[in-house]
Design a protein around this motif. Structure first.
Motif, PDB file in Angstrom:
ATOM      1  N   UNK A  46       0.946  -5.510   3.260  1.00 36.83           N
ATOM      2  CA  UNK A  46       1.764  -4.294   3.244  1.00 36.83           C
ATOM      3  C   UNK A  46       3.260  -4.600   3.287  1.00 36.83           C
ATOM      4  N   UNK A  47       3.612  -5.812   3.701  1.00 36.99           N
ATOM      5  CA  UNK A  47       5.035  -6.202   3.737  1.00 36.99           C
ATOM      6  C   UNK A  47       5.628  -6.291   2.335  1.00 36.99           C
ATOM      7  N   UNK A  48       4.785  -6.334   1.311  1.00 37.02           N
ATOM      8  CA  UNK A  48       5.268  -6.410  -0.074  1.00 37.02           C
ATOM      9  C   UNK A  48       5.657  -5.048  -0.630  1.00 37.02           C
ATOM     10  N   UNK A  49       5.403  -3.979   0.103  1.00 36.99           N
ATOM     11  CA  UNK A  49       5.658  -2.634  -0.415  1.00 36.99           C
ATOM     12  C   UNK A  49       7.096  -2.504  -0.905  1.00 36.99           C
ATOM     13  N   UNK A  84       2.386  -1.086  -6.668  1.00 41.65           N
ATOM     14  CA  UNK A  84       1.234  -0.229  -6.381  1.00 41.65           C
ATOM     15  C   UNK A  84       1.230   0.226  -4.928  1.00 41.65           C
ATOM     16  N   UNK A  85       1.729  -0.618  -4.015  1.00 35.55           N
ATOM     17  CA  UNK A  85       1.817  -0.200  -2.618  1.00 35.55           C
ATOM     18  C   UNK A  85       2.786   0.964  -2.461  1.00 35.55           C
ATOM     19  N   UNK A  86       3.905   0.898  -3.162  1.00 34.30           N
ATOM     20  CA  UNK A  86       4.879   1.978  -3.092  1.00 34.30           C
ATOM     21  C   UNK A  86       4.304   3.267  -3.682  1.00 34.30           C
ATOM     22  N   UNK A  87       3.604   3.155  -4.794  1.00 29.94           N
ATOM     23  CA  UNK A  87       2.993   4.336  -5.407  1.00 29.94           C
ATOM     24  C   UNK A  87       1.937   4.940  -4.479  1.00 29.94           C
ATOM     25  N   UNK A  88       1.129   4.091  -3.865  1.00 27.78           N
ATOM     26  CA  UNK A  88       0.081   4.569  -2.965  1.00 27.78           C
ATOM     27  C   UNK A  88       0.668   5.343  -1.792  1.00 27.78           C
TER      28      UNK A  88
END
Length: 397
Positions: free
Chosen positions: A36-39, A48-52
């Motif tokens: 999650x640190x890659x968001x 994709x983490x940011x979009x999610x």
């Protein structure tokens, strides 16, 4: 309605013609919530983490492993990923999203992505779960990847300026699946073509024309996406080469037939052969304003080659080209100079250690100038390197 998405990543572009292999220690590993640190960073996972988060998806992170392109991957890397993923499997998830490369090769398994997708389908509760994801334009896409996933989106640009954007596009299509209750399938077509990486730039033909025609075909609502997958010629696998994928809820036969015919007609345009170094040197002997860049594409670190071949260095020395710089990936030389002070001179063998095809090290007297720790923030967040590492890189000393 909140959706639970299980997410994982495995990313390596494998050059199976080099001698060295790639062990697990060479991979950057993020387990569970460490992902999650890659968001928000420049990588596909960051996108994709940011979009999610914007869509209020409930993420169930498994693991993400990445390594710089290099030689054939050791088998324990595959088993490590699988065991970690299996231990974090959530049968109650609503979907699976994977960040892949598509050209990863292990000693005993030439199609890592296809193998892992096949195994995921065997997990309890996995049947019927939509599997979406993103992969590199230079994937060697296999029938198993098409059979065991529902929607895999390839990058559209080479150089890879759209890796993050492509990951977001795949996430948007997962959202579209939930909004419409439609689930596409992947119609796959392998072509009898292998283009070197230098023949797959999307600003030039044949890729430019193929990509443009694929975008035209996406105006058909049944065609969620059409991938022009250039393949990775430095991988010796049964599926190496150019391929096409239609992500569709209809019959994409006509579209795939047209794209295949177009690729075959333009096949020769992708078969790039570079000029020999000795034919190039007379053209750069005379001084001209500005900077001249000499590129040896077969020794491309970004494609897994050793990056220490001496052809360009020897040519610059033999032709006495002054005010020239050469970049070599030579850890042994770095170690040998580790105790040097600025201005000191040493005689040592440079480069030529990573490939049997090279002439071998070139021994020169050198003057030590400076050292750095090799850590930096990427200036270009839309580069091939960004697709591998995100915002920051550590190249070592």
């Amino acid at each position: 309605m909140s959706r639970t998405v299980l997410i994982g990543g495995i990313f390596h572009e494998t050059h199976s013609f080099v001698d060295d292999t790639t062990p697990l220690d060479d991979f950057q590993i993020r387990l569970g919530d460490e992902m999650l640190a890659c968001a928000g960073d420049a990588s596909p996972l960051g996108g994709v983490l940011e979009y999610a988060a914007a869509r209020d998806w409930q993420l169930h992170p498994t693991l993400d492993i990445r390594a710089t392109p290099s030689g054939t991957v050791e088998d324990d890397v595959l088993e490590f990923w699988w065991n970690e993923f299996k231990s974090r499997w959530n049968p109650d998830c609503d979907a699976i999203y994977l960040v892949l490369h598509g050209a990863m090769v292990c000693r005993s398994t030439p199609d890592i992505e296809g193998e892992l997708l096949t195994r995921i389908h065997s997990l309890p509760g996995a049947s019927g779960k939509p599997i979406f994801g993103v992969y590199d334009l230079h994937a060697n896409f296999s029938p198993a990847m098409a059979q065991h996933a529902d929607c895999l989106i390839g990058y559209r640009e080479n150089p890879h300026t759209d890796a993050r954007e492509s990951a977001v596009r795949a996430a948007q299509l997962l959202d579209h699946h939930w909004q419409t209750s439609q689930l596409p399938s992947i119609k796959h077509r392998s072509l009898p073509i292998i283009w070197p990486p230098t023949g797959t730039g999307t600003a030039d033909d044949p890729m430019r024309t193929l990509e443009a025609r694929a975008r035209d075909m996406e105006t058909d609502p049944a065609n969620w996406a059409l991938n022009i997958t250039a393949g990775f010629a430095y991988a010796d696998t049964p599926h190496t080469g150019v391929s096409l994928q239609a992500i569709t809820t209809g019959d994409a036969t006509t579209a795939l037939n047209e794209l295949e015919q177009l690729a075959l007609e333009r096949k020769a345009e992708g078969e790039v052969i570079d000029a020999p170094i000795e034919a190039v040197m007379p053209a750069i002997r005379d001084r001209v304003p500005g900077l001249t860049v000499l590129v040896e594409p077969s020794d491309n670190i970004g494609g897994g080659a050793p990056g220490d071949c001496t052809g360009c260095l020897r040519a610059l020395v033999d032709h006495r080209i002054e005010d020239a710089a050469v970049c070599l990936n030579d850890p042994e030389a770095v170690t040998a100079l580790s105790d040097c002070r600025t201005g000191q001179k040493r005689t040592l063998p440079l480069g030529g250690k990573g490939s049997r095809l090279d002439h071998g090290p070139l021994t020169l007297e050198v003057e030590f100038v400076s050292r750095r720790d090799g850590r930096f923030e990427l200036e270009n967040k839309q580069s091939h390197l960004a697709s591998m590492v995100g915002d920051y890189c550590d190249m070592g000393p």
